[in-house]
Design an enzyme around this catalytic site. Structure first.
Site, PDB file in Angstrom:
ATOM      1  N   HIS A   1       0.825  -1.204   0.000  1.00  0.00           N
ATOM      2  CA  HIS A   1       0.000   0.000   0.000  1.00  0.00           C
ATOM      3  C   HIS A   1       0.860   1.254   0.000  1.00  0.00           C
ATOM      4  O   HIS A   1       2.046   1.220   0.331  1.00  0.00           O
ATOM      5  CB  HIS A   1      -0.920   0.013   1.226  1.00  0.00           C
ATOM      6  CG  HIS A   1      -0.214  -0.060   2.538  1.00  0.00           C
ATOM      7  ND1 HIS A   1       0.414  -1.189   2.991  1.00  0.00           N
ATOM      8  CD2 HIS A   1      -0.026   0.873   3.513  1.00  0.00           C
ATOM      9  CE1 HIS A   1       0.948  -0.975   4.180  1.00  0.00           C
ATOM     10  NE2 HIS A   1       0.716   0.282   4.519  1.00  0.00           N
TER      11      HIS A   1
ATOM     12  N   HIS B   1       7.612   5.300   6.811  1.00  0.00           N
ATOM     13  CA  HIS B   1       7.082   5.216   5.452  1.00  0.00           C
ATOM     14  C   HIS B   1       6.202   6.450   5.258  1.00  0.00           C
ATOM     15  O   HIS B   1       5.072   6.496   5.738  1.00  0.00           O
ATOM     16  CB  HIS B   1       6.274   3.928   5.251  1.00  0.00           C
ATOM     17  CG  HIS B   1       7.052   2.684   5.573  1.00  0.00           C
ATOM     18  ND1 HIS B   1       6.652   1.780   6.532  1.00  0.00           N
ATOM     19  CD2 HIS B   1       8.217   2.216   5.071  1.00  0.00           C
ATOM     20  CE1 HIS B   1       7.527   0.794   6.593  1.00  0.00           C
ATOM     21  NE2 HIS B   1       8.488   1.035   5.723  1.00  0.00           N
TER      22      HIS B   1
END
Length: 439
Positions: free
Chosen positions: A334, A364
């Site tokens: 994702h 991230h």
């Protein structure tokens, strides 16, 4: 009420607590009597504007030996060490997925405050948005020294070692698999109950953390309000010289007092430190197929001015049962509009079977794709679909609408893993399309 290490607590998240160390001190029927019992000073500490909705109002009335106006005065700037405050851009951060191995505590004597090092930050403390994430390393207690942070509340997550947090509103102990929150401007001292300590701190510049609105889930899962514990009043009256370190608008300042400022004899209100045992968290999950968004495991949230988009969410992934049928059970690949910073307190994270260790950190940022490493992917695609208890896992995520910007200290650590992206290199073309004559 709860009890650990002989310390008494009051329970209930956001409750209107009332406590006195000396019987008969709390005023009855009013907040500011003409003269307080024992000739104490009345002082109010507010964590919200006076005109917010009642449900959002945060304030505590304190009855103390000396008012804080005697404490926070004659301040002088000091070296902040490795503490940084947003906005902070020390160089150009890499546009990449980032991960750090655990940083060692070291042998150099340092207190919790001396060992506080900013890993990453976002937003702007001056405009009260965003947050900073710090690591701490300590091998001695703070003695005759207290700290107060006017820039943000501090969510403390020990990973090694138990801390004793002596605050002006009472004492908390917090160890691994627990968390504690110190509100903005509350004075406190950190004592070690073991030889060394290491852990994480989220300094939240925005709206104070609150329990998320559960919506269709209802109120009988996730974190229960009754499991949050608040201190009872306790005060220090000794005339011992004490150093007060004050953080304000990104600056660290100090003053020296002839006495301890932790002198609140009684207090009542809802703006106070609290602790929570992460093992009390009741996770929810899918019962039949697919994988929910991680927001289903939000323990606390600091909302932003965009409804449904957090200034920072505190999300907890703990042991639980996986029962989905014909489903890839680890997190899917994702990329998000939100930015994720993760820490591992104990065990193993199911999306990263190697390289992400207790005491480590990963970042991230928004729209940087990430997901399971090759081992976790192979395990997830070939595992027996029978129900499985996912044990030995305690992982947290700080998810923010603002990108996490590493500090120069963090970027220069040997523990920054140069080959982190190699975890995804083996994810090669496994498609059967060309073998079957596809275009």
């Amino acid at each position: 009420m709860g009890d650990d290490f002989g310390i008494e607590y009051q329970s209930g998240f956001g409750n209107e607590h009332a406590t006195e160390a000396e019987p008969g001190t709390l005023p009855i029927g009013q907040n500011s009597p003409q003269r307080v019992t024992h000739d104490l000073y009345t002082e109010q500490l507010t964590g919200s504007a006076f005109t917010v909705a009642r449900a959002d109002a945060l304030r505590t009335w304190m009855y103390r030996i000396r008012p804080s106006v005697r404490h926070v005065t004659a301040l002088g700037d000091i070296d902040p060490g490795n503490i940084r405050t947003s906005p902070c851009r020390e160089g150009t951060p890499p546009v990449a997925q980032l991960r750090w191995s655990p940083v060692g505590i070291g042998d150099e004597p340092r207190t919790w405050l001396e060992g506080l090092c900013t890993l990453a930050a976002n937003g702007d403390a001056h405009t009260q948005c965003g947050a900073a994430t710090h690591l701490y390393f300590a091998n001695r207690s703070m003695e005759d020294e207290v700290f107060a942070n006017a820039d943000g509340e501090m969510l403390i997550l020990p990973q090694l070692g138990t801390l004793r947090l002596v605050t002006e509103l009472g004492t908390l102990t917090v160890g691994p698999a627990e968390m504690a929150t110190i509100p903005r401007a509350v004075k406190f001292r950190v004592e070690l109950m073991e030889e060394t300590a290491r852990g994480y701190v989220c300094e939240n510049y925005g709206a104070p953390f609150r329990l998320p609105d559960p919506g269709l889930i209802g109120v009988d899962a996730l974190a229960m309000p009754r499991d949050f514990l608040y201190p009872v009043a306790g005060y220090e009256a000794e005339d011992r010289p004490t150093r007060l370190v004050f953080k304000h608008d990104g600056r660290l300042l100090e003053t020296h007092l002839p006495h301890s400022p932790l002198d609140v004899v009684a207090w009542h209100g809802n703006f106070a430190p609290y602790k929570y045992d992460l093992r009390n968290y009741c996770p929810l999950g899918p019962l039949l197929f697919d994988h929910p968004a991680p927001s289903i495991w939000t323990l606390l949230t600091s909302p932003s001015d965009i409804p449904g988009t957090a200034n920072v969410d505190f999300v907890l992934f703990r042991e639980r049962w996986a029962v989905q049928e014909h489903t890839f059970r680890p997190p899917w690949y994702h990329s998000n509009v939100m930015s994720e910073l993760m820490g591992l307190i104990e065990g193993t994270y199911d999306a990263k079977l190697e390289g992400f260790m207790p005491g480590g950190v990963s970042i991230h940022n928004a729209f940087l794709p990430h997901g399971p490493d090759i081992d976790a992917y192979d395990a997830g695609t070939t595992a027996d679909p029978e129900p499985r208890r996912m044990a030995d896992m305690l992982v947290f995520m700080l998810e923010s609408r603002y990108a996490w910007i590493p500090t120069a200290w963090a970027a220069g650590l040997d523990e920054l893993q140069d080959g982190y992206a190699d975890a995804w290199t083996p994810l090669e073309d496994r498609s059967t399309l060309r073998r079957n004559g596809g275009r």
